[in-house]
Scaffold this motif. Structure first.
Motif, PDB file in Angstrom:
ATOM      1  N   VAL A   1      -3.920   4.089   8.022  1.00  0.00           N
ATOM      2  CA  VAL A   1      -4.091   2.653   7.791  1.00  0.00           C
ATOM      3  C   VAL A   1      -4.273   1.948   9.136  1.00  0.00           C
ATOM      4  O   VAL A   1      -5.190   1.148   9.326  1.00  0.00           O
ATOM      5  CB  VAL A   1      -2.877   2.054   7.025  1.00  0.00           C
TER       6      VAL A   1
ATOM      7  N   VAL B   1       3.102  -1.424   4.102  1.00  0.00           N
ATOM      8  CA  VAL B   1       2.672  -0.033   3.915  1.00  0.00           C
ATOM      9  C   VAL B   1       3.908   0.820   3.672  1.00  0.00           C
ATOM     10  O   VAL B   1       4.839   0.803   4.482  1.00  0.00           O
ATOM     11  CB  VAL B   1       1.910   0.507   5.146  1.00  0.00           C
TER      12      VAL B   1
ATOM     13  N   LEU C   1       0.864  -1.181   0.000  1.00  0.00           N
ATOM     14  CA  LEU C   1       0.000   0.000   0.000  1.00  0.00           C
ATOM     15  C   LEU C   1       0.897   1.226   0.000  1.00  0.00           C
ATOM     16  O   LEU C   1       1.647   1.459   0.958  1.00  0.00           O
ATOM     17  CB  LEU C   1      -0.890   0.010   1.239  1.00  0.00           C
TER      18      LEU C   1
ATOM     19  N   LEU D   1       0.296   6.945   6.631  1.00  0.00           N
ATOM     20  CA  LEU D   1       0.549   5.685   7.349  1.00  0.00           C
ATOM     21  C   LEU D   1      -0.396   5.473   8.537  1.00  0.00           C
ATOM     22  O   LEU D   1      -0.995   4.410   8.697  1.00  0.00           O
ATOM     23  CB  LEU D   1       2.005   5.712   7.831  1.00  0.00           C
TER      24      LEU D   1
END
Ligand SMILES: O=P(O)(O)OC[C@H]1O[C@](O)(CO)[C@@H](O)[C@@H]1O
Length: 522
Positions: free
Chosen positions: A362, A395, A345, A359
């Motif tokens: 998420v 991520v 992601l 970040l």
């Protein structure tokens, strides 16, 4: 650099190396460690007049899936600017960003947190925007109180991006819209003191409240979504690739229409049941009308690649419901790809465009869903935590995703990061605008001709929210126009466009370089 997240679920504090050598701590309900670098190696200063594009040889005449083009003398079309009254770009830069974003969101949501210095910088920004047609653009750190950014690491990139427009005395309206709109959001962070280690709002997301409301507003939609997501994860398709592909396609479409729920055109109205029910209805309606509202659909070709992909990168867009649909797609992709499959992601390095995912969003999202009283929702989010822990999901934040560069300027580290992917999924309108350089391509220009410079096969999932596009057949455009005057900006219509990535190595690198030179001399 990518971030693999481990040991979600234990209450610890984590140190985020956000910007260069500066670090800060976040109290979080899970532990993870990561770092990411920001080396920008744009070479925009080299000026080559009359550069012509060298696009690649085409292997087929089919539009968006063709390898790309014969070597042609294609001059880039002009960029969108915000100078024409009556356009969405004009309304955005001459009114909306001041009234709705700076005053209606940043000031309103952070009223009690702003100190005098931040208020002063916001007032300066407001004065500029109130006179957007006359106010000349400046480099971010050239403002009064400008040297207060001790924890940012993106000055060089922003200087490169702004240089041509500062140099020629462009205003907020006359410079390319892509540049000024991203610049606006970066100026907001400058104003609130996001990068000032001494400021009260250091690393405080000025849009956090909107994101929280957005997530709360989609609780009902989540309840109907979760059982389907869980069912896909539990399914054993055996050799039935068609069945797997058909079901996976639903998650692609869900993620596409999730983009319609962007907070900037669909503001959340609190966390009450009314807005939650409204969101659920909107999702159902979007899926039901999917076929008629798609102005181009390459899903068949895209599915062939992603149904068994080992590695897919998703350049995500908005937090809230859209992020949940993206995570649902990421879940389905990770499960479909089997053991060892991985989804990265790619998120913004700092807040931008109100609702864009960083970040922290998420984690917040997954934690919030994991705490849901709805069993299916909690089970879904718990599985997502497992993906994080096992490295199936990664991520990866980067500032480049939050800057108004056309994607052909992609710096080496970003190119290197995405090039190994079987497919890069680009979510949303702003990413799409960057893919097109926010240029006014004739709407029928094949997608491969426009996007065939990316470092990997590329799948764009975009609902139309800006006055530009490509790869749309004339009859579909005529249909949309007849349906509504605001067809390009309402988010009702969408495209699924796929470029197979033929020549994504060397030849695409030279297209990127040629376009970069040409773009910065326009
Ligand atoms: O969230 P998305 O889909 O990237 O859309 C953001 C969109 O917001 C607008 O900038 C308007 O502010 C669109 O024109 C833009 O592209």
């Amino acid at each position: 650099m990518s971030v693999s997240l481990g040991s979600l679920g234990t209450k610890t504090s984590c140190s985020l190396r956000h910007h260069g050598n500066h670090s800060h701590s976040h109290s979080h309900s899970h532990s993870h460690s990561h770092s990411h670098s920001h080396s920008h190696s744009h070479s925009h200063s080299g000026v080559l007049k009359n550069t012509r594009l060298m696009t690649m040889a085409s292997s087929s005449s089919s539009s968006t899936t063709a390898a790309a083009l014969q070597v042609t003398s294609l001059e880039l079309p002009p960029p969108l600017t915000s100078t024409t009254p009556g356009t969405w770009a004009y309304d955005t830069m001459s009114r909306r960003v001041l009234e709705n974003i700076v005053q209606g969101t940043v000031v309103a949501d952070n009223e009690h947190l702003l100190d005098n210095a931040a208020r002063g910088r916001i007032s300066l920004l407001e004065a500029e925007l109130a006179n957007a047609a006359e106010t000349k653009l400046e480099h971010i750190l050239h403002h009064a109180n400008g040297e207060n950014e001790t924890s940012s690491n993106d000055e060089k990139a922003w200087r490169q991006l702004m240089q041509p427009y500062v140099e020629r005395g462009d205003t907020w309206l006359s410079a390319p819209w892509l540049v000024t709109e991203f610049y606006l959001y970066r100026r907001i962070l400058h104003a609130t003191g996001y990068f000032d280690a001494k400021a009260p709002l250091h690393l405080h997301d000025p849009f956090a409240l909107q994101k929280k409301k957005g997530l709360a507003a989609c609780a009902s939609a989540m309840s109907s979504l979760a059982p389907r997501v869980n069912a896909f994860a539990a399914a054993d398709f055996g050799d039935d690739l068609d069945a797997k592909s058909d079901q996976l396609r639903l998650f692609v479409m869900l993620s596409l229409w999730g983009n319609r729920m962007d907070l900037s055109i669909w503001p959340s109205e609190g966390d009450g049941a009314a807005s939650s029910a409204r969101a659920a209805k909107a999702v159902e309606a979007a899926l039901a009308e999917s076929a008629s509202n798609l102005l181009h659909d390459d899903a068949d070709n895209a599915m062939k690649v992603i149904v068994n992909a080992r590695r897919v990168d998703i350049v995500v867009d908005n937090a809230g419901f859209e992020l949940v649909t993206d995570l649902a797609l990421a879940d389905a992709l990770a499960c479909a790809g089997g053991e060892g499959a991985c989804v990265t992601l790619r998120v913004k390095g700092h807040p931008t465009y109100v609702s864009d995912v960083i970040l922290e969003d998420v984690f917040e999202t997954i934690d919030t869903l994991a705490a849901s009283k709805e069993e299916a929702v909690a089970a879904m989010a718990t599985r997502w935590k497992t993906h994080m822990r096992s490295g199936r999901w990664v991520v990866a934040p980067h500032d480049y995703w939050a800057q108004g560069f056309p994607f052909w300027t992609m710096p080496e580290d970003v190119v290197a990061a995405v090039s190994g992917a079987d497919a890069v999924i680009l979510k949303g309108d702003a990413n799409y605008r960057r893919l097109l350089g926010d240029l006014q391509w004739p709407l029928s220009t094949p997608f491969a001709e426009v996007a065939g410079y990316m470092p990997a096969p590329t799948l764009a999932l975009r609902t139309l929210k800006a006055e530009l596009g490509c790869g749309m057949a004339e009859d579909r455009v005529a249909y949309a126009k007849a349906e509504s005057d605001d067809w390009m900006v309402s988010g009702r219509f969408g495209v699924v466009q796929f470029w197979e990535g033929v020549g994504a190595g060397e030849s695409c690198a030279s297209v990127r370089a040629a376009r970069t030179k040409e773009y910065f001399t326009m």
